[in-house]
Structure formats: C-alpha cells, structure tokens
Design an enzyme around this catalytic site. Structure first.
Site: not given
Length: 260
Positions: A43, A173, A200
């Site tokens: 991320s 995601d 995610h």
C-alpha cells in the site's frame, strides 16, 4: 514506520517521506556489508520502499510492491498520486476518512485518519477479527504529497532503477483497484505476479497464497511488519527464528515487528 504501530513519534512531527521512512533507513544501515534483504512494500509502504531503494540499492536483493504505490524514475513520486486521483474521481472514494492540514496542502503536511467504512472497504474479504483489531490499532497517516512533488525527491535510474522489482496484483482490491495496479506495473515495465481473489490485505485474507516464489534465496525470516513493510533477510551473521509460512492474523503478525 515512524508514527506507525508502536513507534512513539506523532504524524505531525514528520516533515518528509524520508522522516517517515527513518526506521527502515536505520535498519538498512545496520545490514552488514555484502548482505542483501528482500523488502516488501504494501500500500502506502511502496513510497517507503522506493526511498530505501534510492538510498541503499546495494543492500536490496528484490523490492516487492504488494498492491503498493510504485513510482517511476521519470517523474517525481507525486506523479503516481496524480494518476491515482485521475483513476478515482469519485467524490465518495475516501468515504469517512478525515483529512486535516495546517496551511496550504501543497506546502504543509496533510494527515488522514481512516474511518470504519473506508477500512471495511480495504478488509472486505479479510477475517472480521482482523478488521476489528485494525480498528483498535489505527493511527493518523499521510501521503506526504507536499514532499512527493519536489524535484529533489525524484528517483534515479542508476540507484532505484537498478534494483529488481516485482509487483503483486491483488485482484479484488477496492483500495487500489486492479486496473491501476496493472497500470503502475506496466508504467515501470516490471515483473508481475497476481493473487486472484485477494483484497487490499492479502497477508490477512489469503496468507498462504502470499508465499512468494523466493525459495532460492534460502530461509526467509520476516523481521519487520510496520507501516506497510515486511523485511525478509537470510543473514550469515544474525540468526532469527524461522517463521513457518501459514495462516497468521494481524495480532500474530504484530509480534514479528522489529522495525518500530
């Protein structure tokens, strides 16, 4: 990372991406000469990973971007944010995320604090107990966009570009959508792996499938999981307890943290 996990710093004490990455920088400084690590950035951790690659290319064997922001070396890192916002023009993308700034957002730190609706979007296929734990552990964060547009933050082909990169796409995601992940990988022409059915948080929703094909590197010991980063290291000088690959939830992963 700084101001993440159990790190004592506050987000408003950090001025730059480098400040945010300082625990990782300190760790890489400690890696003995001649040894290399695999660093997995997840991320927002992709920007921390990129910062480390520019500073220590000789110490990183492989940089893995796990559904992570991956800048290129043709533009400043903010280019990725600009393209991300173009790909997500919806007013409701951030849902109940709270943003705060003390001045011009292009010059001063903007912080963000994820609300339950936004976190639920990130964890939509992950175990509910991990979502509940994340809600108790969350802290304000930042994209450091005010720093990422500066020319001096631009990465170089000679350093950042010299490190082998792998991008792992998470198909389901909802935070960084599959199409944008694929765009980032194609933009930098890197090797791609795909996790079908992963949200995610693939380390939570399908940890066994996240075992990446790096067996040739030897025993891989996770020695850090903080601020969206995992460091894997096979050291000739330092011994670590081997972590058996398997289903481990966030509360167990927290015990792996050695970067804080």
């Amino acid at each position: 990372m700084a101001a993440s996990g159990i790190n004592p710093k506050r987000i408003d004490e950090l001025l730059t991406l480098r400040d945010y990455s300082e625990p990782l920088i300190q760790f890489l400084r400690s890696v003995p000469e001649g040894e290399k690590v695999i660093v997995v950035g997840h991320s927002l951790g992709g920007l921390n990973l990129s910062t480390a690659m520019e500073m220590f290319p000789e110490k990183i064997e492989i940089a893995v971007f796990l559904t992570a922001f991956m800048p290129d070396y043709q533009h400043a890192p903010s280019f990725i944010y600009d393209k991300f916002m173009e790909a997500n023009p919806e007013d409701d993308y951030w849902l109940d995320t709270e943003f705060k700034w003390s001045g011009d957002p292009s010059e001063t730190l903007t912080t963000m604090f994820f609300g339950p609706n936004f976190i639920s979007k990130l964890y939509h296929l992950s175990p509910p107990e991990d979502f509940e734990l994340a809600m108790t552990l969350k802290r304000p964060s930042s994209l450091f966009a005010h720093d990422a547009w500066k020319p001096e933050t631009k990465l170089s082909e000679e350093k950042y570009g010299s490190v082998k990169r792998v991008f792992v796409i998470c198909e389901e995601d909802k935070g960084i959508k599959e199409t944008f992940q694929l765009w980032m990988a194609n933009n930098s022409d890197v090797e791609v792996e795909e996790l079908k059915g992963a949200d995610h948080m693939p380390m939570l929703c399908m940890p066994q499938k996240l075992c990446l094909p790096f067996d040739y590197f030897g025993i891989l010991d996770p020695i850090g999981f903080s601020g969206g980063l995992i460091v894997l290291w096979k050291s000739a000088e330092v011994e670590f307890t081997t972590i058996i690959k398997g289903s481990k939830h966030l509360n167990q992963l927290m015990w792996w943290s050695r970067i804080n």
